[in-house]
Design a protein around this motif. Structure first.
Motif, PDB file in Angstrom:
ATOM      1  N   ASN A   1      20.048  -3.328  13.069  1.00  0.00           N
ATOM      2  CA  ASN A   1      18.335  -3.792  12.789  1.00  0.00           C
ATOM      3  C   ASN A   1      18.998  -5.319  12.648  1.00  0.00           C
ATOM      4  O   ASN A   1      19.680  -5.061  11.801  1.00  0.00           O
ATOM      5  CB  ASN A   1      17.170  -3.730  12.371  1.00  0.00           C
ATOM      6  CG  ASN A   1      16.328  -2.507  13.082  1.00  0.00           C
ATOM      7  OD1 ASN A   1      16.504  -2.348  14.186  1.00  0.00           O
ATOM      8  ND2 ASN A   1      15.043  -2.262  11.948  1.00  0.00           N
ATOM      9  N   TYR A   2      19.059  -6.753  12.479  1.00  0.00           N
ATOM     10  CA  TYR A   2      19.497  -7.452  11.800  1.00  0.00           C
ATOM     11  C   TYR A   2      17.656  -8.587  11.866  1.00  0.00           C
ATOM     12  O   TYR A   2      17.642  -8.782  12.427  1.00  0.00           O
ATOM     13  CB  TYR A   2      19.857  -8.763  12.721  1.00  0.00           C
ATOM     14  CG  TYR A   2      20.035  -9.621  12.505  1.00  0.00           C
ATOM     15  CD1 TYR A   2      21.097  -9.870  11.871  1.00  0.00           C
ATOM     16  CD2 TYR A   2      19.764 -10.592  13.118  1.00  0.00           C
ATOM     17  CE1 TYR A   2      21.902 -11.211  11.012  1.00  0.00           C
ATOM     18  CE2 TYR A   2      20.407 -12.308  12.492  1.00  0.00           C
ATOM     19  CZ  TYR A   2      21.333 -12.328  11.596  1.00  0.00           C
ATOM     20  OH  TYR A   2      21.721 -13.742  11.380  1.00  0.00           O
ATOM     21  N   LEU A   3      17.694  -8.672  10.624  1.00  0.00           N
ATOM     22  CA  LEU A   3      16.811  -9.369   9.815  1.00  0.00           C
ATOM     23  C   LEU A   3      16.948 -11.130   9.903  1.00  0.00           C
ATOM     24  O   LEU A   3      17.773 -11.471   9.990  1.00  0.00           O
ATOM     25  CB  LEU A   3      16.848  -9.401   8.317  1.00  0.00           C
ATOM     26  CG  LEU A   3      15.779 -10.546   7.159  1.00  0.00           C
ATOM     27  CD1 LEU A   3      14.484 -10.056   8.244  1.00  0.00           C
ATOM     28  CD2 LEU A   3      15.796 -10.125   6.037  1.00  0.00           C
TER      29      LEU A   3
ATOM     30  N   ASN B   1       8.127  -9.814   7.224  1.00  0.00           N
ATOM     31  CA  ASN B   1       9.790  -9.691   8.148  1.00  0.00           C
ATOM     32  C   ASN B   1       9.702  -9.496   9.635  1.00  0.00           C
ATOM     33  O   ASN B   1       9.297  -9.328  10.210  1.00  0.00           O
ATOM     34  CB  ASN B   1      10.500  -8.313   7.808  1.00  0.00           C
ATOM     35  CG  ASN B   1      10.971  -8.163   6.210  1.00  0.00           C
ATOM     36  OD1 ASN B   1      10.395  -9.372   5.609  1.00  0.00           O
ATOM     37  ND2 ASN B   1      10.982  -7.562   5.470  1.00  0.00           N
ATOM     38  N   TYR B   2      10.652 -10.063  10.327  1.00  0.00           N
ATOM     39  CA  TYR B   2      10.922 -10.452  11.660  1.00  0.00           C
ATOM     40  C   TYR B   2      12.572 -10.210  12.041  1.00  0.00           C
ATOM     41  O   TYR B   2      13.493 -10.620  10.953  1.00  0.00           O
ATOM     42  CB  TYR B   2      10.783 -12.062  12.306  1.00  0.00           C
ATOM     43  CG  TYR B   2       9.040 -12.220  11.711  1.00  0.00           C
ATOM     44  CD1 TYR B   2       8.445 -11.882  12.567  1.00  0.00           C
ATOM     45  CD2 TYR B   2       9.545 -13.216  10.889  1.00  0.00           C
ATOM     46  CE1 TYR B   2       6.743 -12.546  11.979  1.00  0.00           C
ATOM     47  CE2 TYR B   2       7.911 -13.062  10.985  1.00  0.00           C
ATOM     48  CZ  TYR B   2       6.928 -13.020  11.111  1.00  0.00           C
ATOM     49  OH  TYR B   2       5.467 -13.678  11.250  1.00  0.00           O
ATOM     50  N   GLU B   3      12.149  -8.902  12.589  1.00  0.00           N
ATOM     51  CA  GLU B   3      13.432  -8.152  12.945  1.00  0.00           C
ATOM     52  C   GLU B   3      14.336  -8.323  14.422  1.00  0.00           C
ATOM     53  O   GLU B   3      13.336  -7.783  15.092  1.00  0.00           O
ATOM     54  CB  GLU B   3      13.496  -6.654  12.006  1.00  0.00           C
ATOM     55  CG  GLU B   3      13.197  -6.628  10.828  1.00  0.00           C
ATOM     56  CD  GLU B   3      13.147  -5.779   9.919  1.00  0.00           C
ATOM     57  OE1 GLU B   3      14.080  -4.313  10.856  1.00  0.00           O
ATOM     58  OE2 GLU B   3      12.227  -5.531   9.474  1.00  0.00           O
ATOM     59  N   LEU B   4      15.446  -8.325  14.397  1.00  0.00           N
ATOM     60  CA  LEU B   4      15.983  -8.002  15.864  1.00  0.00           C
ATOM     61  C   LEU B   4      16.622  -6.655  15.646  1.00  0.00           C
ATOM     62  O   LEU B   4      16.806  -6.630  14.682  1.00  0.00           O
ATOM     63  CB  LEU B   4      16.764  -9.035  16.043  1.00  0.00           C
ATOM     64  CG  LEU B   4      17.861  -8.686  17.728  1.00  0.00           C
ATOM     65  CD1 LEU B   4      16.883  -9.081  18.687  1.00  0.00           C
ATOM     66  CD2 LEU B   4      19.359  -9.051  17.335  1.00  0.00           C
ATOM     67  N   THR B   5      15.951  -6.140  17.155  1.00  0.00           N
ATOM     68  CA  THR B   5      16.674  -4.778  16.791  1.00  0.00           C
ATOM     69  C   THR B   5      17.350  -4.437  18.297  1.00  0.00           C
ATOM     70  O   THR B   5      17.107  -4.271  19.354  1.00  0.00           O
ATOM     71  CB  THR B   5      15.183  -3.803  16.948  1.00  0.00           C
ATOM     72  OG1 THR B   5      15.665  -2.088  16.691  1.00  0.00           O
ATOM     73  CG2 THR B   5      14.159  -3.527  17.522  1.00  0.00           C
ATOM     74  N   ILE B   6      18.489  -3.444  18.273  1.00  0.00           N
ATOM     75  CA  ILE B   6      19.117  -2.717  18.925  1.00  0.00           C
ATOM     76  C   ILE B   6      19.099  -1.060  19.338  1.00  0.00           C
ATOM     77  O   ILE B   6      19.694  -0.121  17.863  1.00  0.00           O
ATOM     78  CB  ILE B   6      20.459  -3.417  19.361  1.00  0.00           C
ATOM     79  CG1 ILE B   6      20.268  -5.326  19.364  1.00  0.00           C
ATOM     80  CG2 ILE B   6      21.489  -3.289  20.544  1.00  0.00           C
ATOM     81  CD1 ILE B   6      21.932  -5.320  19.375  1.00  0.00           C
ATOM     82  N   GLU B   7      18.560  -0.756  19.990  1.00  0.00           N
ATOM     83  CA  GLU B   7      18.380   0.257  20.454  1.00  0.00           C
ATOM     84  C   GLU B   7      19.561   0.934  21.474  1.00  0.00           C
ATOM     85  O   GLU B   7      19.111   1.709  22.408  1.00  0.00           O
ATOM     86  CB  GLU B   7      16.736   1.276  20.520  1.00  0.00           C
ATOM     87  CG  GLU B   7      16.150   0.930  19.240  1.00  0.00           C
ATOM     88  CD  GLU B   7      15.083   1.142  19.203  1.00  0.00           C
ATOM     89  OE1 GLU B   7      14.195   1.735  17.871  1.00  0.00           O
ATOM     90  OE2 GLU B   7      14.103   1.807  20.056  1.00  0.00           O
ATOM     91  N   PRO B   8      20.992   2.210  21.172  1.00  0.00           N
ATOM     92  CA  PRO B   8      21.563   2.649  22.219  1.00  0.00           C
ATOM     93  C   PRO B   8      21.085   3.960  22.212  1.00  0.00           C
ATOM     94  O   PRO B   8      20.686   4.553  21.564  1.00  0.00           O
ATOM     95  CB  PRO B   8      22.561   2.212  22.493  1.00  0.00           C
ATOM     96  CG  PRO B   8      22.548   1.585  21.297  1.00  0.00           C
ATOM     97  CD  PRO B   8      21.843   1.164  20.173  1.00  0.00           C
ATOM     98  N   SER B   9      19.946   4.787  23.357  1.00  0.00           N
ATOM     99  CA  SER B   9      19.006   6.016  23.244  1.00  0.00           C
ATOM    100  C   SER B   9      19.800   6.728  24.208  1.00  0.00           C
ATOM    101  O   SER B   9      19.703   6.612  25.615  1.00  0.00           O
ATOM    102  CB  SER B   9      18.092   5.601  23.358  1.00  0.00           C
ATOM    103  OG  SER B   9      17.411   4.486  22.636  1.00  0.00           O
TER     104      SER B   9
ATOM    105  N   ILE C   1      11.261  -6.808  15.751  1.00  0.00           N
ATOM    106  CA  ILE C   1      10.344  -5.670  15.224  1.00  0.00           C
ATOM    107  C   ILE C   1       9.407  -6.666  13.928  1.00  0.00           C
ATOM    108  O   ILE C   1       9.478  -7.856  13.828  1.00  0.00           O
ATOM    109  CB  ILE C   1      11.108  -4.744  13.884  1.00  0.00           C
ATOM    110  CG1 ILE C   1      11.476  -3.718  14.948  1.00  0.00           C
ATOM    111  CG2 ILE C   1       9.986  -4.339  12.657  1.00  0.00           C
ATOM    112  CD1 ILE C   1      12.012  -2.249  14.422  1.00  0.00           C
ATOM    113  N   VAL C   2       7.709  -6.411  13.874  1.00  0.00           N
ATOM    114  CA  VAL C   2       7.216  -7.626  12.792  1.00  0.00           C
ATOM    115  C   VAL C   2       6.566  -6.459  11.929  1.00  0.00           C
ATOM    116  O   VAL C   2       6.389  -5.561  12.106  1.00  0.00           O
ATOM    117  CB  VAL C   2       6.451  -8.163  13.949  1.00  0.00           C
ATOM    118  CG1 VAL C   2       4.948  -9.078  12.397  1.00  0.00           C
ATOM    119  CG2 VAL C   2       6.441  -9.155  14.817  1.00  0.00           C
TER     120      VAL C   2
END
Length: 208
Positions: free
Chosen positions: A60-62, A70-78, A122-123
């Motif tokens: 996650n990046y704020l 807060n507003y976050e960029l999220t990256i999820e390798p799954s 993500i909010v």
């Protein structure tokens, strides 16, 4: 399709704030585990069973913060470990070539893996000093390891919508999240009815 469009537009709009940040941006790195199924009161479909458990690396990046938001960029390798079975053989119609062989194949219980890379937003809203709730939306490419009567193996897309809660203690964040997920391939190949699942995941992450 609408979820993908909303998420992509939101990311483009909020990405402008990346250049306006004057403070050092904060990163979080974590690992999530969860289970999901199509066979539940939310998504129940008598045509098929689609169950999985999964592991996610979460970065996650704020992007920005304002008051309690807060507003976050999220990256999820799954990685998803799937159990699958066609329940209603009539889903494969007699007009389909080799329909008898296909019915026999897909009504057998099978296992295969899916590999996805979801990117989203993500909010988050702070309910208390160390306790927050959030919504998450993400899309990304996916590789499916086997054919089903609903989705061609290989390249597809993974769409996720989630609602979660986080508790923070110093640099450690504990997560509990409910998610809805849809897989399809934009009709790049057939079949493309897609798979749906709803599930719960938990995780732990750390501020870097």
């Amino acid at each position: 399709m609408k979820i993908r469009f909303i998420i992509i537009v939101s990311l483009l709009v909020l990405s402008n704030s990346l250049y306006a940040q004057k403070e050092t941006s904060k990163y979080k790195l974590g690992l999530n585990y969860g289970q999901a199924s199509q066979d539940n009161f939310i998504l129940g479909d008598t045509d098929y069973n689609y169950n999985n458990h999964f592991l996610k690396v979460q970065v996650n990046y704020l992007i920005s913060t304002s008051n309690k938001w807060n507003y976050e960029l999220t990256i999820e390798p799954s990685m998803y470990f799937v159990k699958y079975q066609l329940l209603n053989e009539q889903f494969i119609r007699p007009t389909d070539p080799n329909y008898i062989e296909l019915r026999e194949l897909y009504t057998q219980k099978r296992r295969f893996n899916e590999y996805a890379l979801n990117i989203g937003l993500i909010v988050r809203y702070a309910l208390l000093k160390n306790f927050s709730t959030y919504i998450q939306g993400s899309v990304g490419p996916m590789i499916s390891g086997d054919d089903t009567e609903r989705l061609k193996k290989g390249f597809a897309f993974s769409d996720i919508l989630g609602l979660g809660f986080s508790w923070k203690q110093k640099n450690v964040i504990l997560d509990l999240r409910f998610t809805l997920r849809h897989n399809s391939n934009l009709d790049l190949s057939l079949p493309n009815s897609g798979h749906n699942s709803a599930g719960i995941e938990t995780g732990v992450s750390f501020n870097l």
